[in-house]
Write an enzyme that holds these catalytic residues in place. Sequence first.
Site, PDB file in Angstrom:
ATOM      1  N   TRP A 358       0.825  -1.208   0.000  1.00 18.65           N
ATOM      2  CA  TRP A 358       0.000   0.000   0.000  1.00 18.65           C
ATOM      3  C   TRP A 358       0.861   1.260   0.000  1.00 18.65           C
ATOM      4  O   TRP A 358       0.362   2.362  -0.205  1.00 18.65           O
ATOM      5  CB  TRP A 358      -0.970   0.007   1.186  1.00 18.65           C
ATOM      6  N   ASP A 359       2.158   1.086   0.190  1.00 14.15           N
ATOM      7  CA  ASP A 359       3.090   2.213   0.146  1.00 14.15           C
ATOM      8  C   ASP A 359       2.963   2.984  -1.172  1.00 14.15           C
ATOM      9  O   ASP A 359       3.096   4.216  -1.201  1.00 14.15           O
ATOM     10  CB  ASP A 359       4.535   1.719   0.255  1.00 14.15           C
ATOM     11  N   GLU A 489       1.742  -1.836  13.318  1.00 15.52           N
ATOM     12  CA  GLU A 489       1.825  -3.304  13.368  1.00 15.52           C
ATOM     13  C   GLU A 489       2.310  -3.824  14.710  1.00 15.52           C
ATOM     14  O   GLU A 489       2.468  -5.035  14.882  1.00 15.52           O
ATOM     15  CB  GLU A 489       2.722  -3.795  12.238  1.00 15.52           C
ATOM     16  N   LYS A 601       4.506   1.718  16.103  1.00 10.30           N
ATOM     17  CA  LYS A 601       5.558   1.537  15.112  1.00 10.30           C
ATOM     18  C   LYS A 601       5.610   2.716  14.132  1.00 10.30           C
ATOM     19  O   LYS A 601       6.686   3.166  13.745  1.00 10.30           O
ATOM     20  CB  LYS A 601       5.321   0.235  14.348  1.00 10.30           C
ATOM     21  N   GLN A 602       4.455   3.178  13.721  1.00  8.37           N
ATOM     22  CA  GLN A 602       4.379   4.250  12.734  1.00  8.37           C
ATOM     23  C   GLN A 602       3.055   4.976  12.888  1.00  8.37           C
ATOM     24  O   GLN A 602       2.181   4.540  13.640  1.00  8.37           O
ATOM     25  CB  GLN A 602       4.497   3.682  11.332  1.00  8.37           C
TER      26      GLN A 602
END
Length: 767
Positions: A358-359, A489, A601-602
């Site tokens: 999906w990046d 994640e 994580k992000q």
Amino acid sequence: MNQDYIKADEWSIIEEGFDLKRVKSSESLFSIGNGAMGQRANFEETYSGDTFQGSYIAGVYYPDKTRVGWWKNGYPEYFAKVLNAPNWIGIKVLINGVELDLATCKKVSAFKRELNMKEGCYRRSFDAVLSNNAMVHVDVTRFLSLDLDEVGAIAFKVTVENMDAEVSFFPFLDSGITNEDSNWDDKFWNTTKVSSSRNRAFIEAHTMKTNFRTCTFMQANLDYNGESISGSLEEQHDNFVSLKFSKKAKKGEQLSLTKFGGYTVSRNHPENELVHAANEVLDKASNFGFTKLMEKQKESWAKIWDMSDIVIQGDIKAQQGIRFNIFQLNQTYLGTDSRLNIGPKGFTGEKYGGSTYWDTEAYCIPFYMATKDEMVARKLLKYRYNHLEKAIENAKKLGFVNGAALYPMVTMNGEECHNEWEITFEEIHRNGAIAFAIYNYYRYTGDYSYIPEMGLEVLIGIARFWHQRANFSGYRNKFVILGVTGPNEYENNVNNNWYTNYLAQWCIHFTLEQLSKVKEGYQKDYNRIIGKTNLTPSECESWKKVADNIYFPFSEEHGVYLQQDGFLDKDLVKVADLDKTERPINQKWSWDRILRSPYIKQADVLQGFYFFEENFTLKELENHFDFYEPFTVHESSLSPCVHSIQAAKLGRMEQAYTFYLRTSRLDLDDYNKEVEEGLHITSMAGTWMSIVEGFGGMRVINDMLSFEPRIPKQWASYSFKVNFRNRILKVKVSQDEIHIELKGDEELVILINGKEYKLALNTTTII
């Protein structure tokens, strides 16, 4: 401590001094590519030290059978592996019968590598003393041609400094290669024929299972004092062929071996004509010659840089970082082939299967929309349309019906091939990123035609998925989405991830809006799509009921949307209060401990605020940024760029600058201690966004291009170009002024800090 051996330079990546321990890291950092193929910066000559060999052909993969401890229904059958392709760069070198090998030389000095990003070439030089005391100086130049994208070129020059010597070169091809990343150590390649003719050689091979047919080819020529030295066949067997060029050279005189090599592939040629195609492209390369082909390489890169370069004055490390990111993006994908996409490691390694994530939709499309013709971004969207049937199959395997589509987390051909259950089954937010990219493309380019032609069918499949994935909770009297993994994640199998729920609601509303718009303005397309999808008004009403009544977890105490149900049940210790020896937690902690922690994580909730910032006030952004960023460990390459953009929007320029440096130098400084595995290609587009959308404040507001420029105190100025609806704008921001120049066929009205300005053609507006 981060690595710091890369020298600061505006246009080059430079390493000086030979260190066995950093060879694999440099193999990643000095990688080269041309969109059709790429390779790590492995040495051409023999190297017996620790190395990660890698040459890659775009679109060629192997379906490595999934390996899990416990099989579950719905698991993908295989994980698609980007393949280490047959090696064409190899050149064994003997000096008076002793092999040149930097791992065994008595001494290596004056070692230097340079990746010249302006010219698109990789150079290496060194002095070495061999075991027979021969002192040699070596200069190597290598590039992968943009003009003949099946061809790479090497100039390997050797000078024996202290004696007359017999110098022998053995340029070779080798298909007896293996992958670093393999589930079962399968044989990925089968060699069918090895052949040679004069100074050329060919290996025909095909991938197992997927049956991609390839011809790996080479041509070599040796020059000594202007004399062309003839070669001969040295060795030829099942998966190897080498030629031999040998010459007694006088002390201090240079021998220069030129080698052209590369791949012809059945994706582009009839499979029985691959050798013929190889000979044709070698003829073209030979007619140009190394020097002329190198000149064309410089010209082609000059055109790319003219549009995509970002110039930063006053901060060399920041300048080097952004150019490195832009360079690698252009090496990976140039938009010439709609069958290809942008793998997270590009041509620099094998991790993640080298497939499409999906990046592409979330991070890469903005870069390609603004720095190239809009058709390049359209090809990336078409790639997903071409895989719609596979997305419907993927959803069907998980129990969804009626044309619901679940796009894969990882894919080569549209079929899901990621085999971690918490990702494959649960990280379903990827569906929303694809729908958002359709919206983002239209919003920026003004090209609506993609939606009635292709996009609406994709949106219908995605809306059907969200409708079926939600279920009604009598307890909450709302629709909920259970058992998901958000962008963070470090949380698996959670309920009501805010970002996922928000995307689901937005996707349905957006799809319903486009159905009305296409019905009104594109009746023929509308009738075709309704006939193909069997969509009914009652189904649309059912979608709307879900979207209008979806549940969002919210904390009244903190005034923020919660990342998911139960987030406040965690022990909310901030990252700043963690012992530094515990970082990075993904390398120091058990997965059980990570899942029970509050650490992110992000960007997760903040990813939603980035996508849909127009739906929230600046105060709401500030509240959520202040609540979530302190728990964010940024152990995903996709995290710092989003936070840099938002920090800039909030006027927190020091924080924005720190995040920018982290995203732009993520690989150069090896923040995550994993650069030897390959580069983080897709996050590099986020680096571009950090400047253009973050510091430059570029948005599309009410169908108008808008800028709210800010500048870090560390910079004297920065400038960039964007292609907005076939007009080229050059924006330069200094500490005191904003300069905007317009090129195109017509004037343009834009917003600067909320005020309208009418830009005249070929004129610089100073604000």
